[in-house]
Design a protein around this motif. Structure first.
Motif, PDB file in Angstrom:
ATOM      1  N   THR A   5       5.167 -28.195  23.874  1.00  0.00           N
ATOM      2  CA  THR A   5       4.750 -28.196  25.107  1.00  0.00           C
ATOM      3  C   THR A   5       4.659 -29.599  25.664  1.00  0.00           C
ATOM      4  O   THR A   5       4.432 -30.380  25.105  1.00  0.00           O
ATOM      5  N   TYR A   6       5.482 -29.656  26.781  1.00  0.00           N
ATOM      6  CA  TYR A   6       5.522 -30.958  27.559  1.00  0.00           C
ATOM      7  C   TYR A   6       4.945 -31.116  28.938  1.00  0.00           C
ATOM      8  O   TYR A   6       4.852 -30.400  29.571  1.00  0.00           O
ATOM      9  N   ARG A   7       4.277 -32.340  29.034  1.00  0.00           N
ATOM     10  CA  ARG A   7       3.978 -32.596  30.493  1.00  0.00           C
ATOM     11  C   ARG A   7       4.943 -32.729  31.497  1.00  0.00           C
ATOM     12  O   ARG A   7       5.906 -33.409  31.387  1.00  0.00           O
ATOM     13  N   ASP A  10       5.272 -36.803  32.780  1.00  0.00           N
ATOM     14  CA  ASP A  10       6.291 -37.750  32.111  1.00  0.00           C
ATOM     15  C   ASP A  10       7.102 -37.161  30.831  1.00  0.00           C
ATOM     16  O   ASP A  10       7.727 -38.137  30.433  1.00  0.00           O
ATOM     17  N   GLY A  12       6.184 -36.011  28.335  1.00  0.00           N
ATOM     18  CA  GLY A  12       5.722 -36.467  27.006  1.00  0.00           C
ATOM     19  C   GLY A  12       5.227 -35.020  25.992  1.00  0.00           C
ATOM     20  O   GLY A  12       4.866 -34.031  26.843  1.00  0.00           O
ATOM     21  N   LEU A  13       5.507 -34.879  24.877  1.00  0.00           N
ATOM     22  CA  LEU A  13       5.168 -33.986  24.018  1.00  0.00           C
ATOM     23  C   LEU A  13       3.865 -34.053  23.924  1.00  0.00           C
ATOM     24  O   LEU A  13       3.386 -34.855  22.781  1.00  0.00           O
ATOM     25  N   CYS A  14       3.069 -33.119  24.547  1.00  0.00           N
ATOM     26  CA  CYS A  14       1.506 -33.202  24.337  1.00  0.00           C
ATOM     27  C   CYS A  14       0.878 -32.003  23.171  1.00  0.00           C
ATOM     28  O   CYS A  14      -0.172 -32.283  22.635  1.00  0.00           O
ATOM     29  N   ASP A  15       1.621 -31.045  22.901  1.00  0.00           N
ATOM     30  CA  ASP A  15       1.274 -30.038  21.964  1.00  0.00           C
ATOM     31  C   ASP A  15       2.423 -29.386  21.420  1.00  0.00           C
ATOM     32  O   ASP A  15       3.379 -29.133  22.043  1.00  0.00           O
ATOM     33  N   ILE A  25       3.766 -35.170  17.846  1.00  0.00           N
ATOM     34  CA  ILE A  25       2.860 -35.000  19.322  1.00  0.00           C
ATOM     35  C   ILE A  25       2.507 -36.447  19.790  1.00  0.00           C
ATOM     36  O   ILE A  25       2.089 -37.346  19.096  1.00  0.00           O
ATOM     37  N   GLY A  26       2.932 -36.740  20.835  1.00  0.00           N
ATOM     38  CA  GLY A  26       2.474 -37.943  21.404  1.00  0.00           C
ATOM     39  C   GLY A  26       3.578 -38.994  21.386  1.00  0.00           C
ATOM     40  O   GLY A  26       3.478 -40.026  22.035  1.00  0.00           O
ATOM     41  N   LYS A  29       9.567 -37.457  23.818  1.00  0.00           N
ATOM     42  CA  LYS A  29       9.496 -37.159  24.872  1.00  0.00           C
ATOM     43  C   LYS A  29      11.056 -36.584  25.640  1.00  0.00           C
ATOM     44  O   LYS A  29      11.902 -36.775  24.833  1.00  0.00           O
TER      45      LYS A  29
END
Length: 254
Positions: A5-7, A10, A12-15, A25-26, A29
């Motif tokens: 799951t990406y935001r 930006d 970014g891999l958030c979950d 995670i975090g 990207k």
């Protein structure tokens, strides 16, 4: 399919649903692009990220973003290079292709078989800021309604006034980066905005959209009903589909 799951903001891999404790995670990207929704379409800016994203108004034809304008449309996958779309749309003599379209009878529209190319009827729009394009302001005195072969008339277009045909297309124009605008199509108070999205050298996705200025939600709903019951079968599939056929048949030699 692992639930990465990406935001949107930006990339970014958030979950990761399947591995919520992953160290990725975090840290990982993906590339993201600025997007903007307007009139029911999503526009993606794929330009150089080192520069500020230009306003959407710079990259859509004049009038598209106007207040009160509502848009209905349908998407088609077309087996040709995308350039054949705007090239065909601005081409003055291809109207012969549409001489038997059911749209003409339904709207009682005039239909010349071709136009003379008149230099002073073209307008180049090239401001420092804002949309850039080429407009062809049609001149009715420079249209051909009879098709002759060796002196014999073999086909006739519909002249203004015939069969109660008072309407005519006001202008056709092509706008950077990839849109055709035709005022007065398929009817006097409607504008065609046709968008071309390249997939590869021989395929593109075409968004055929019709726009009308409305006063309220009731008029917007009425236009939506009119689009689905009248303009899809007559304008999109009974007229613009002929342009699609021409594009796909021309691709082999393009």
């Amino acid at each position: 399919y692992h639930g990465f799951t990406y935001r949107w903001e930006d990339g970014g891999l958030c979950d990761i649903i399947g591995a919520p404790e992953s160290r990725a995670i975090g840290r990982k990207k993906i590339k993201v692009y600025p997007v903007e929704e307007a009139k029911g379409l999503v526009f993606v800016f794929v330009g150089d990220a080192d520069f500020a994203t230009p306003p959407l108004a710079d990259d859509v034809p004049p009038g598209f973003l106007d207040e009160g304008v509502v848009v209905e449309g349908k998407t088609y996958l077309i087996n040709s290079n995308w350039r054949l779309g705007p090239e065909g749309g601005i081409d003055e003599i291809h109207r012969y292709l549409h001489r038997e379209s059911p749209l003409l009878l339904n709207t009682r529209s005039a239909m010349p078989l071709g136009h003379a190319a008149v230099k002073d009827q073209f307008e180049l729009v090239e401001p420092a800021n804002g949309p850039k394009g080429v407009i062809d302001h049609f001149k009715p005195e420079k249209m051909y309604f009879d098709g002759d072969i060796e002196g014999q008339t073999v086909v006739k277009g519909v002249r203004f006034g015939e069969f109660g045909a008072p309407k005519r297309t006001v202008s056709a124009s092509v706008w950077m980066p990839a849109c055709l605008r035709v005022k007065g199509f398929p009817d006097a108070d409607i504008t065609l905005f046709e968008w071309y999205v390249p997939i590869d050298e021989t395929t593109h996705r075409c968004f055929m959209t019709l726009a009308r200025t409305v006063a309220d939600e009731d008029e917007a709903r009425a236009f939506s009903h009119e689009f689905h019951t009248r303009w899809i079968p007559l304008a999109l599939e009974g007229f613009l589909s002929q342009d699609v056929m021409a594009r796909e048949s021309a691709q082999a030699v393009y």
